[in-house]
Design a protein around this motif. Structure first.
Motif: not given
Length: 442
Positions: A401-403, A419-422, A413-416
């Motif tokens: 998804x990041x790509x 976070x949004x997915x959660x 960023x991947x952590x963002x």
């Protein structure tokens, strides 16, 4: 130094809100249905107040658009329960008999709680908006977390589960370790969980049963009783010239009149009657002015939001821009907390559906090419669209998804993404893969 009683004169400055100002602030927080109930109550108590008979108004719901997600059912599909979660929390906090300063902090936090029971906005952002210290907001948050339903005020799923277990006196070291490693439970790795928690496999199964019995959205039950329809407070449309037009709704807006003829008849009878009528007239005039001021303030804030987000009203969610309450407050020379009170619980109806005003506020996600950033809400909608269209043979990981988002120019960023997915309640790619294969199990 001799000890003894003495008199001292000290001069100090302090700010105190009058009862009228407190009620004016309260009116800003009420939605159209709540304001109608409040006015009805005031009319019943004040003999000088009369409800004006509203003129018939023809209202046809604006069409919805595929650009929306949860808002695509039309302007009158947002339902509120008899008592909202915020009202329920505020009532409990007042019953705690807290010191005035602690109560004010807790009430601020209660107003920021999302309908599902979470505090998703960072503590530092809430503190900055109200110009107070982050540790004070944390203090208020702890008080809110003592309220029912258990788990309310959590900032993420782990904290929500932990609060509920603490309420049941079941948050022992083994359960704490399980919560800290809850992703292993989601992935079905109970053997590793048993090792980390230092318990048997059977104990882990029992503990997982306890976890499954908890409520991941403690505030959700307050939206289950569909008794009051949330009508829009403002309508936004695009005129023939392509300009955004904002109109305040009079559909549920009460109009009150002061009966001065009756006041004149009564006030001449006795001193007591004159004093009573004088008090009633003061309260009546204050209510009329407050309602007019409330309507002007809502229109002013909504007009500025619509002006800033005009691309949204023309093109849908793809036109949504990053926006903060502070930006709107500066543009209209209004206090940021006032903008926040207006944004919560007030609805805007447009061609794309019915939206709470705070929907239009979101943080900024950077652009790859260094240009204007992207709205966090837009990015979340784009992520949701990607996940909904994924195939069972090609489930998208957070890295993928990041790509894909970076290919669209979004610097994230991947952590963002995680976070949004959660926040949107979307499980991880491994869980979605099992669900699509028909074996999804937590």
């Amino acid at each position: 130094m001799a000890l003894g009683p003495r008199l001292e004169v000290r001069q100090s400055l302090s700010q105190k809100m009058t009862p009228q100002l407190q009620q004016a602030i309260q009116l800003l927080q009420l939605n159209s249905v709540q304001i109608a109930e409040f006015v009805k109550s005031e009319v019943e108590k004040n003999p000088l107040l009369e409800m004006a008979t509203p003129e018939p108004e023809v209202y046809s719901p604006l069409p919805s658009s595929s650009a929306t997600t949860e808002h695509d059912a039309g302007p009158f599909q947002n339902i509120a329960s008899k008592v909202s979660l915020t009202e329920f929390l505020r009532a409990q906090l007042r019953e705690m008999r807290l010191p005035a300063e602690d109560l004010e902090l807790a009430l601020i936090v209660a107003d920021e709680i999302d309908p599902d029971g979470y505090l998703r906005e960072p503590v530092s952002d809430v503190a900055g908006r109200y110009h107070i210290r982050s540790k004070d907001i944390v203090q208020g948050l702890k008080l809110v977390q003592r309220c029912e339903p258990a788990g309310v005020g959590a900032r993420n799923l782990r904290e929500c589960l932990a609060l509920q277990l603490q309420d049941r006196d079941r948050f022992d070291p083994a359960m704490r370790t399980l919560i800290e490693n809850v992703e292993l439970a989601i992935n079905g790795d109970s053997a590793e969980l048993a090792r980390l928690c230092r318990v048997s496999q059977d104990d882990i199964e029992d503990m997982l049963l306890e976890i499954r019995a908890l409520n991941p959205k403690p505030g959700a039950r307050f939206g289950e009783d569909p008794v009051l329809t949330t009508a829009p407070d403002v309508f936004v449309s695009i005129n023939d010239a392509g300009h955004v037009k904002v109109e305040i709704s009079t559909l549920n807006l009460p109009k009150v009149l002061v009966n001065n003829i009756y006041a004149t008849e009564i006030s001449g009878q006795s001193d007591e009657a004159r004093a009573y009528i004088s008090e009633c007239r003061t309260r009546a005039n204050w209510l009329v002015r407050s309602l007019e001021q409330r309507a002007r303030t809502i229109l002013k804030v909504s007009t500025e939001i619509a002006s800033f987000q005009k691309d949204f009203f023309r093109h849908g969610v793809s036109g949504l821009k990053p926006l903060t309450r502070k930006t709107i407050a500066k543009r209209i020379k209004m206090h940021e907390s006032t903008v926040g009170r207006i944004a919560n619980g007030k609805y805007l109806s447009c061609a794309h559906g019915n939206f709470e005003l705070r929907y239009f506020f979101s943080s900024s996600i950077g652009s790859i090419n260094g240009g204007q950033g992207f709205s966090a809400t837009l990015v979340q909608n784009r992520m949701l669209s990607m996940i909904k269209s994924e195939r069972s043979t090609d489930v998208l990981s957070d890295d993928k998804i990041v790509t894909m988002l970076r290919d669209e120019g979004i610097d994230i960023a991947r952590r963002t993404v995680a976070k949004y997915r959660e926040q949107m309640g979307v499980p991880s790619s491994s869980v979605r893969r099992r669900q699509k294969a028909g074996t999804g199990k937590v």
